[in-house]
Scaffold this active site. Sequence first.
Site, PDB file in Angstrom:
ATOM      1  N   TYR A  35       4.394  14.780  -7.510  1.00 37.81           N
ATOM      2  CA  TYR A  35       5.239  15.438  -6.509  1.00 37.81           C
ATOM      3  C   TYR A  35       6.622  15.694  -7.077  1.00 37.81           C
ATOM      4  O   TYR A  35       7.153  14.873  -7.830  1.00 37.81           O
ATOM      5  CB  TYR A  35       5.395  14.557  -5.262  1.00 37.81           C
ATOM      6  CG  TYR A  35       4.205  14.555  -4.355  1.00 37.81           C
ATOM      7  CD1 TYR A  35       4.100  15.434  -3.287  1.00 37.81           C
ATOM      8  CD2 TYR A  35       3.163  13.651  -4.565  1.00 37.81           C
ATOM      9  CE1 TYR A  35       3.011  15.420  -2.441  1.00 37.81           C
ATOM     10  CE2 TYR A  35       2.058  13.629  -3.723  1.00 37.81           C
ATOM     11  CZ  TYR A  35       1.988  14.519  -2.670  1.00 37.81           C
ATOM     12  OH  TYR A  35       0.898  14.499  -1.845  1.00 37.81           O
ATOM     13  N   TYR A  71      -3.814  11.770  -7.766  1.00 33.44           N
ATOM     14  CA  TYR A  71      -2.760  10.885  -8.286  1.00 33.44           C
ATOM     15  C   TYR A  71      -3.055   9.428  -7.939  1.00 33.44           C
ATOM     16  O   TYR A  71      -3.702   9.139  -6.948  1.00 33.44           O
ATOM     17  CB  TYR A  71      -1.378  11.324  -7.805  1.00 33.44           C
ATOM     18  CG  TYR A  71      -1.142  11.348  -6.316  1.00 33.44           C
ATOM     19  CD1 TYR A  71      -0.792  10.195  -5.607  1.00 33.44           C
ATOM     20  CD2 TYR A  71      -1.230  12.546  -5.615  1.00 33.44           C
ATOM     21  CE1 TYR A  71      -0.543  10.245  -4.245  1.00 33.44           C
ATOM     22  CE2 TYR A  71      -0.996  12.599  -4.246  1.00 33.44           C
ATOM     23  CZ  TYR A  71      -0.655  11.450  -3.569  1.00 33.44           C
ATOM     24  OH  TYR A  71      -0.423  11.493  -2.217  1.00 33.44           O
ATOM     25  N   ARG A 103      -5.739   8.852  -5.150  1.00 36.34           N
ATOM     26  CA  ARG A 103      -5.914   9.743  -4.004  1.00 36.34           C
ATOM     27  C   ARG A 103      -6.695  10.974  -4.422  1.00 36.34           C
ATOM     28  O   ARG A 103      -6.359  11.606  -5.422  1.00 36.34           O
ATOM     29  CB  ARG A 103      -4.550  10.222  -3.461  1.00 36.34           C
ATOM     30  CG  ARG A 103      -3.612   9.203  -2.837  1.00 36.34           C
ATOM     31  CD  ARG A 103      -4.073   8.543  -1.548  1.00 36.34           C
ATOM     32  NE  ARG A 103      -4.973   9.291  -0.659  1.00 36.34           N
ATOM     33  CZ  ARG A 103      -4.620  10.231   0.191  1.00 36.34           C
ATOM     34  NH1 ARG A 103      -3.377  10.597   0.325  1.00 36.34           N
ATOM     35  NH2 ARG A 103      -5.508  10.834   0.948  1.00 36.34           N
ATOM     36  N   HIS A 105      -5.316  16.651  -2.459  1.00 37.70           N
ATOM     37  CA  HIS A 105      -5.124  16.983  -1.039  1.00 37.70           C
ATOM     38  C   HIS A 105      -3.855  17.790  -0.858  1.00 37.70           C
ATOM     39  O   HIS A 105      -2.931  17.723  -1.664  1.00 37.70           O
ATOM     40  CB  HIS A 105      -5.061  15.706  -0.189  1.00 37.70           C
ATOM     41  CG  HIS A 105      -3.937  14.799  -0.596  1.00 37.70           C
ATOM     42  ND1 HIS A 105      -4.063  13.878  -1.600  1.00 37.70           N
ATOM     43  CD2 HIS A 105      -2.653  14.698  -0.154  1.00 37.70           C
ATOM     44  CE1 HIS A 105      -2.912  13.236  -1.766  1.00 37.70           C
ATOM     45  NE2 HIS A 105      -2.036  13.722  -0.901  1.00 37.70           N
ATOM     46  N   HIS A 134      -0.985  18.271   2.160  1.00 40.94           N
ATOM     47  CA  HIS A 134      -0.488  17.777   3.450  1.00 40.94           C
ATOM     48  C   HIS A 134      -0.167  18.980   4.352  1.00 40.94           C
ATOM     49  O   HIS A 134       0.453  19.942   3.890  1.00 40.94           O
ATOM     50  CB  HIS A 134       0.791  16.963   3.253  1.00 40.94           C
ATOM     51  CG  HIS A 134       0.593  15.699   2.459  1.00 40.94           C
ATOM     52  ND1 HIS A 134       0.366  14.476   3.058  1.00 40.94           N
ATOM     53  CD2 HIS A 134       0.590  15.463   1.126  1.00 40.94           C
ATOM     54  CE1 HIS A 134       0.242  13.544   2.124  1.00 40.94           C
ATOM     55  NE2 HIS A 134       0.382  14.114   0.935  1.00 40.94           N
TER      56      HIS A 134
HETATM   57 FE   LIG Z   1      -0.043  13.071  -0.925  1.00 42.29          FE
END
Ligand SMILES: [Fe+3]
Lengths: 186, 224
Positions: free
Chosen positions: B95, B134, B144, B147, B149
Amino acid sequence: MTTYKNEGIASQTIGPFFHNGLKWEQGNRIVGDAGAVAVTVYGKVRDGAGAVVTDAMIEMWAADGDGTFSETVNAQQRPRGFARIATDAEGVYRVHAFMPTHTSIDGERFAPHLNVVIFARGLLTPLFTRVYFAPLVSTIAFDPIIAAIGDEARAATLLAVKIAPNAYQWDIQLQGDGETVFLTRD
Amino acid sequence: MSRFDPAYIFPDYRSTTLRGPKLALVSAGGIMAKLPAPKFSAAFIKDKDADLTVHGRSTPLGERMVLHGRVTDEAGQPVRDSLIEIWQANASGRYNHPSDNHDAPLDPNFLGAGKTLTDSDGNYRFVTIRPGAYPWKNHKFAWRPAHIHISLFGDVYAQRTITQMYFPRDPMLAIDPIFNGIPDAGARERLICTMDLEAGIEEVMTGYRFDIVLSGAKSTVFGL
Ligand SMILES: [Fe+3]
C-alpha cells in the site's frame, strides 16, 4: 438459467490502510444552518484492554435545524451534515459540528444527537451508534433509542460530556468496562 | 448488522478479540432504514478519480483491469448516483501508506485510491491494476488474498457498507480469517468477482465484474 436472488453483500473490515483512500479534505467539519451553534466533539477510542485505537474511522451524520437531512453540499461538494475522521496516534478523533436540535421521524421524536458509524481494523462489521448532548439520561428518557436501552448507566455511554461551553467529550469504548451502546443497523 | 455480516468477535482474526463489542446490540427499531444516506454531488468526483492508472508519469506495473458492476438493493432496484470509493495495494502487494511495512516495492505510478458515482441505472466502472497478495501478522505464514477495498453508501443510512472484493479461484481465500469471518458460504462467494474480459479493452486490459446488493433498504425490511 440461474435465478438471481438479490442477496445482500457482507461487510469486511476497513483494515489499517484506508487513510489515503478515504481521506476527505476538511472531512471533520459538519456545517449547519446559518446561526447554528458551533460545537466541537472529540474523544478517545479504546479497546477491551484499555488500549487506544489508532486506526479507527468515524463518520457522523447530523440533521439540519429543521430536523431533516440536508442535501446541500459544502465547499468540497459533499453533504454538509456529514463528517468523516480517522483517529490519530493517540486514538483521538475531533469533529467540528453544530449543536443539533430535536428531530421527528415518522412521528417518533428524538433528542438532539449525531448519528455515528465506526469502522476499524478488527471490526469485520461496522458499529452504528449515536451521541447525545444532554446532561443526564433522565432529561432525554423520552427518546426511543434511550428508552430501548433501558439501563441508565448503559444509556449514559451515549452522552457527550460538556467540557467547555462549545466543547463536548465523547469517548468510545469498543468492549469491556463501560462498553458503549451499539445499535442494530435496522 | 445485516444478516450476512460477520460476527464482531471471530477469534481466528485476532484483532477482533479486543475490538468487537461483547454486549448485545440494542435494537434501533427500524430507524436506520428511515434515514437517507448522504448523497454526493457529481462535482465531488474529479476528472480522473475513477482511473487509478493515470496518476503517475507512466502506467503502473501489473495487470491493468477494468472493474465494473451494478449496485442494487435487495428488491433489485438500482442504487443511483451513489458514492463508491475504492483503495488497494499495488501489484506487488504494497500500500501507498506510511504504516505498511511489507518489504515489497512501492510503485511511484500507483497511489491506489479511486472514487466514482453510480449512474442512473446503478452501474459503476473503475480502471485499476490487479492488486498483489500481502503478508500480515495474524498468524504464521498469514497472507491476505488479493483484494480491493470498497466503500458504499446506498440510498438509506442502514445500507452504509465497507467490504472487500476478491478474485476467482484464489487459493489464499481458504486460509483467510477475514474472508472466512463471513458465516454464510453463499455470502462469501458473493464477494468474489467474475472475469469479464469483454468489459476490458482488447490487447490492453482485462475486465472483471462485481455486482453489489446492499441490504437494509426500507422496502425489504420485512424480508424477501
Ligand atoms: Fe487490504
